[in-house]
Enzyme design. Structure first.
Site, PDB file in Angstrom:
ATOM      1  N   HIS A   1       5.120  -4.237   2.439  1.00 16.24           N
ATOM      2  CA  HIS A   1       4.820  -3.851   0.865  1.00 16.24           C
ATOM      3  C   HIS A   1       5.968  -3.901  -0.001  1.00 16.24           C
ATOM      4  O   HIS A   1       6.962  -3.863   0.457  1.00 16.24           O
ATOM      5  CB  HIS A   1       4.636  -2.431   0.742  1.00 16.24           C
ATOM      6  CG  HIS A   1       3.079  -2.046   1.603  1.00 16.24           C
ATOM      7  ND1 HIS A   1       2.153  -2.876   1.711  1.00 16.24           N
ATOM      8  CD2 HIS A   1       2.658  -0.825   2.101  1.00 16.24           C
ATOM      9  CE1 HIS A   1       1.307  -2.431   2.457  1.00 16.24           C
ATOM     10  NE2 HIS A   1       1.117  -1.216   2.782  1.00 16.24           N
TER      11      HIS A   1
ATOM     12  N   CYS B   1       2.310   4.471   4.333  1.00 14.76           N
ATOM     13  CA  CYS B   1       3.359   3.477   4.736  1.00 14.76           C
ATOM     14  C   CYS B   1       4.068   3.042   3.329  1.00 14.76           C
ATOM     15  O   CYS B   1       5.169   2.799   3.265  1.00 14.76           O
ATOM     16  CB  CYS B   1       2.494   1.917   4.873  1.00 14.76           C
ATOM     17  SG  CYS B   1       0.973   1.666   3.898  1.00 14.76           S
TER      18      CYS B   1
END
Lengths: 348, 348
Positions: free
Chosen positions: B252, B132
């Protein structure tokens, strides 16, 4: 020469988050106080504060407040320092200023005692305490620079809300509880109280600390860049910073990339320079998952360093993780260290 | 050629945090499904899951589960992929694997469609979905590299707990509530469920994501370093990473430093390369405090970039702040994009 009877100390900003830690630190470090004067803005005047079991009434800071004061610790915002620090000096006090008001003034030493204590001797009445995020970084960089040289610094910060004061601590608590209750989060303060927009900090990350400058950097980032060069006596050292506010209460963390002068330096060399440095504690052992965190560093005076790694592409490059209590080494303890140095070295 | 009747799709890991987002994404993007098979470990088999108003019973994944399957999305951990992906391929399925099992296998394309869609054509039955934190970074770097060249990348990450699964989300909630109640925080999972020690993540920052490697880097950091070079077809590109877990749930963020090949490149040049890039949204205006945050990016498919600044010392250096939903572009959406590309380009 040390005055056995102690010193007349004034604390401006006694009711704030840092002021509170200053009092705790003065008491814990047994700072020799003859008479303590607690000062604040008119808004907070009248509040009662306990120190060593005695109750003090906080008074509004005025020029006359500094009559007879030998050491004045300022931590009530830049505008208060600008209007009153010279008044205190004119009345014979040495000012240790924890705001950004005079940090880049070339007549004002900017001091982290482990790094440039000797600069205190050159003071003209005011000594500036650096920005919290700068202090812990230069404390970690200095032993490396001293042994191996340094040609570059790039830092990304992970900063606690207490750097924005008591109200920011309350805002994080209130928003966190609201979120957990499934309610909307109210944002009235962060990232910057006086700025136009406010965003939730709870369960979030805000890439803005202090206001934006014309060059696209925030003031916090420019403080880290400029103060680092001044404290380390390295005006030509390239320093880059990205500063981010995060949802924890105390202690800033920093992911720091540095380049040293010699490509033969090893991780062990960096670690041993740090282990032997004043005020630094190395917490670095991947085999036992040992590294500092904001929670582990909170309430402690030292600067903690872990995750020391050599860059995989640049033999002169190293990565560090630097954590320290932003209210202690980042503010109160560094200020009290400067005061201790003034006395010990007869520089008052 | 597109099959008008749709495809037989299997989802392995249907009950996890990413599996849930895969189903949401397949539905929202109107992916052409003829028959859907939901699979999991024996532990989660038997659970009921709703998709497009129909109830499905999750079945234990076995080699035979893949008979007749054309597209198999794997997101149940590396060991499940290692034991079953080749079984699926042997039965005629194309596997899109969201674990790290095959990412660095030279026979397996590692794909972010906006960056290297053409690599999908070379698949031998398995296509790997990158980590990710890598996906969002390379999505932002590619348009810059394509226009201005790239000679260096240094990233510090700010990663959400959902990257560690549903239990990590619960742990952050539980610890946050305990802390606000003045109770002790119980840490049983993070930073890494299978590792020796666990630390609280609530109101903290943990500089460890995944287990430590022998070189002192974590596996997450090595994934970012190695996967970035593979996806960008830049085996010699210096990439450094420091990965940090933080107390927020989704998305994130990354503080990225890049060096381009030409010192005349401006912030406007970088911004316009990003504005015109697929899948990127530029949110960058300091005058209005405009920048992406984990909260603002959550639930969205794109990669958001802000805080574009030129380094103050290196004319080839730029700093970026890159944010994206780690469960969508970082996992589910990127996997579904690969599946869409397989169909659209007749690469199935």
């Amino acid at each position: 020469m040390v005055n056995e009877q102690g010193y007349n100390v004034a604390l401006v900003g006694a009711t704030g988050a840092v002021g509170h830690k200053m009092l705790e630190t003065l008491e814990r470090k047994k700072f020799p106080i003859k008479q303590l004067t607690l000062l604040s803005s008119s808004r907070s005047a009248g509040k009662k504060i306990n120190f060593k079991g005695e109750e003090y009434t906080v008074q509004e800071a005025t020029p006359e407040s500094f009559e007879g004061i030998q050491i004045a610790l300022f931590s009530a915002g830049g505008s208060v320092s600008k209007s009153l620090a010279h008044e205190a000096v004119a009345r014979g006090a040495v000012v240790i200023d924890n705001t950004s008001a005079f940090r880049m003034d070339e007549n004002v030493p900017l001091v982290v005692p482990e790094v440039n204590e000797e600069d205190i001797a050159k003071h003209n009445g005011i000594i500036a305490n650096p920005n919290c995020s700068t202090i812990q970084m230069v404390a970690a960089l200095k032993p490396i620079q001293a042994k191996f040289g340094m040609s570059r610094v790039i830092v990304s910060t992970y900063q606690a809300v207490s750097g924005a004061g008591n109200l920011a601590i309350d805002e994080l608590k209130d928003q966190s509880q609201a979120f957990l209750n499934g309610e909307d989060m109210e944002a009235n303060l962060l990232p910057v109280s006086g700025d136009k927009k406010h965003y939730p900090i709870a369960f979030n990350a805000l890439p803005q600390i202090d206001v934006f400058q014309e060059n696209g950097y925030t003031y916090e980032e420019m403080k880290m860049i400029n103060e680092t060069k001044k404290i380390m006596h390295a005006p030509g050292l390239p320093v880059a910073a990205t500063c981010v506010r995060l949802p924890f209460f105390t202690s800033h963390a920093e992911s720091v990339y540095v380049e040293v002068a010699d490509e033969n330096v090893t991780v062990k060399d960096i670690q041993s320079a740090l282990v032997n440095a004043d005020g630094i504690i190395l917490e670095d052992d991947p085999s036992t998952q040992t590294y500092p965190t904001p929670l582990s560093a909170s309430g402690k005076s030292e600067v903690f360093v872990g995750r020391v790694r050599k860059d995989l592409d640049n033999a002169k490059g190293f990565h560090l993780w630097v954590v320290s209590d932003n209210l202690l080494k980042g503010a109160a303890w560094n200020s009290v260290q400067i005061a201790e140095s003034l006395i010990k070295n007869n520089w008052l």
